[in-house]
Design a protein around this motif. Structure first.
Motif, PDB file in Angstrom:
ATOM      1  N   ARG A  15     -27.595   6.765 -57.667  1.00  0.00           N
ATOM      2  CA  ARG A  15     -26.623   7.732 -58.207  1.00  0.00           C
ATOM      3  C   ARG A  15     -25.951   7.194 -59.461  1.00  0.00           C
ATOM      4  N   ASP A  20     -25.334  12.094 -63.343  1.00  0.00           N
ATOM      5  CA  ASP A  20     -24.051  12.606 -62.861  1.00  0.00           C
ATOM      6  C   ASP A  20     -23.015  11.512 -62.644  1.00  0.00           C
ATOM      7  N   ARG A  21     -23.269  10.310 -63.186  1.00  0.00           N
ATOM      8  CA  ARG A  21     -22.328   9.208 -63.011  1.00  0.00           C
ATOM      9  C   ARG A  21     -20.956   9.577 -63.577  1.00  0.00           C
ATOM     10  N   SER A  22     -19.903   9.219 -62.843  1.00  0.00           N
ATOM     11  CA  SER A  22     -18.539   9.521 -63.273  1.00  0.00           C
ATOM     12  C   SER A  22     -17.611   8.408 -62.810  1.00  0.00           C
ATOM     13  N   GLU A 152     -22.970  16.757 -50.240  1.00  0.00           N
ATOM     14  CA  GLU A 152     -23.023  16.566 -51.684  1.00  0.00           C
ATOM     15  C   GLU A 152     -24.343  17.184 -52.131  1.00  0.00           C
ATOM     16  N   LYS A 155     -28.005  19.980 -57.472  1.00  0.00           N
ATOM     17  CA  LYS A 155     -28.007  21.241 -58.206  1.00  0.00           C
ATOM     18  C   LYS A 155     -29.396  21.866 -58.223  1.00  0.00           C
ATOM     19  N   GLU A 198     -15.588  19.552 -54.898  1.00  0.00           N
ATOM     20  CA  GLU A 198     -16.055  19.765 -56.268  1.00  0.00           C
ATOM     21  C   GLU A 198     -16.836  21.069 -56.330  1.00  0.00           C
TER      22      GLU A 198
END
Length: 332
Positions: A15, A20-22, A152, A155, A198
């Protein structure tokens, strides 16, 4: 170090190397590593393995596949890259189980389990949870028969992700949300709850529901929690009733992922019921209205009912007795 910890570490590494790393993801990963030395070691080993397999390329990609598709498969394709890392760590069997596209997944009392679905979605099961998964080309469906699960969702606009719980269904495409299904109670309580972390989800009446507490669809935004109560009907059975929306503190709702229960001015009876979900040594309350009205606050390790009972007794001036294979809290 268990195979499950290695599998979770490999998911974190994948991940963090994905699109989509945040900062939130980084903080969550650090919190996961802080759980134990085994978690930190597993993360380090998976990171080293990721770097070692950086030059490995798939050999089963058709010649007609575009460069963008190849790049997506090799870098963004969580399933294949993660499988490579897991296999290199010698626990491919554990990961293969997690990638089953369909099936029933369960946890026992006090257990937790991370399931990585074939579409890249992650499902984290809390204690005493039972979910059924079915993935097709048109739809991704999960039924929460009992317990609690964090979703989670990967998409995929063309393939909705639908979670069925009680008399409702939660429809999403790419988002994160928590679903809890509560066993029928003799009186009061929630039948189920949905908390959105989210993205966006729509909660609506299930197609198979004869009657429902949801008169119309509910569009949720991040931070929303939808709870549907339950009442006992004339037939003596519990049924959903009274949908209500609020915005609770999220940390206590997700504390179970850290192995703790965060209680903030909670009725003692509710606190005991929550702690009993994680232990085979049940806590009982002496039959006293005054006792049940007491409030509890604090952070307690789940699964250790002995320590919880002793701490609560000290805080509230109670005594702990051994009774019928469990523990009883009573006034002095």
């Amino acid at each position: 170090m268990t195979r499950e910890i290695l599998a979770e570490a490999a998911v974190w590494v994948t991940r963090l190397h994905g699109p989509d790393r945040s900062r939130t993801m980084q903080r969550e990963c650090l919190a996961w590593q802080a759980r134990s030395a085994a978690h930190r070691l597993a993360f380090e080993r998976c990171t080293d393995t990721w770097q070692d397999v950086a030059g490995v390329r798939r050999t089963d990609i058709p010649a007609s596949t575009s460069e963008d598709q190849v790049r997506s498969s090799e870098v963004g394709g969580k399933g294949w890259r993660l499988a490579t890392a897991i296999a290199a760590l010698g626990c491919a069997g554990a990961f293969a189980l997690s990638l089953w596209p369909d099936g029933t997944y369960t946890t026992g009392v006090g257990e937790q389990r991370l399931i990585v679905l074939a579409d890249g979605s992650r499902v984290t099961l809390n204690t005493s949870t039972d979910v059924r998964v079915k993935l097709t080309d048109a739809l991704r469906t999960v039924t929460v028969a009992r317990g609690e699960a964090l979703f989670e969702v990967a998409k995929d606009a063309g393939r909705p992700f639908v979670v069925s719980v009680s008399d409702a269904k939660v429809v999403a495409t790419g988002t994160a949300f928590l679903v809890r299904s509560t066993p029928p109670a003799k009186a009061g309580g929630d039948a189920f709850g949905v908390t959105l972390l989210e993205g966006q989800v729509i909660v609506q009446r299930s197609d198979a529901a004869v009657q429902s507490a949801l008169s119309s669809a509910v569009v949720m935004t991040p931070g929303d929690r939808l709870r549907v109560g339950q009442a006992i009907g004339e037939n003596g059975r519990a049924g959903p009733t009274g949908a209500r929306l609020d915005r609770p503190q999220l940390n206590p709702l997700l504390a179970w992922k850290r192995g703790v229960a965060e209680l903030d001015d909670v009725a003692l009876a509710d606190a005991v019921a929550d702690m009993n979900r994680y232990s085979k040594v049940p806590i009982m309350l002496a039959d006293s209205a005054a006792l049940r009205a007491l409030r509890v606050s604090g952070v307690f390790r789940t699964g250790d009912n002995q320590a919880f009972a002793q701490a609560v007794a000290k805080l509230l001036g109670l005594v702990v007795r051994t009774r019928d294979g469990g523990l009883e809290l009573a006034g002095k």
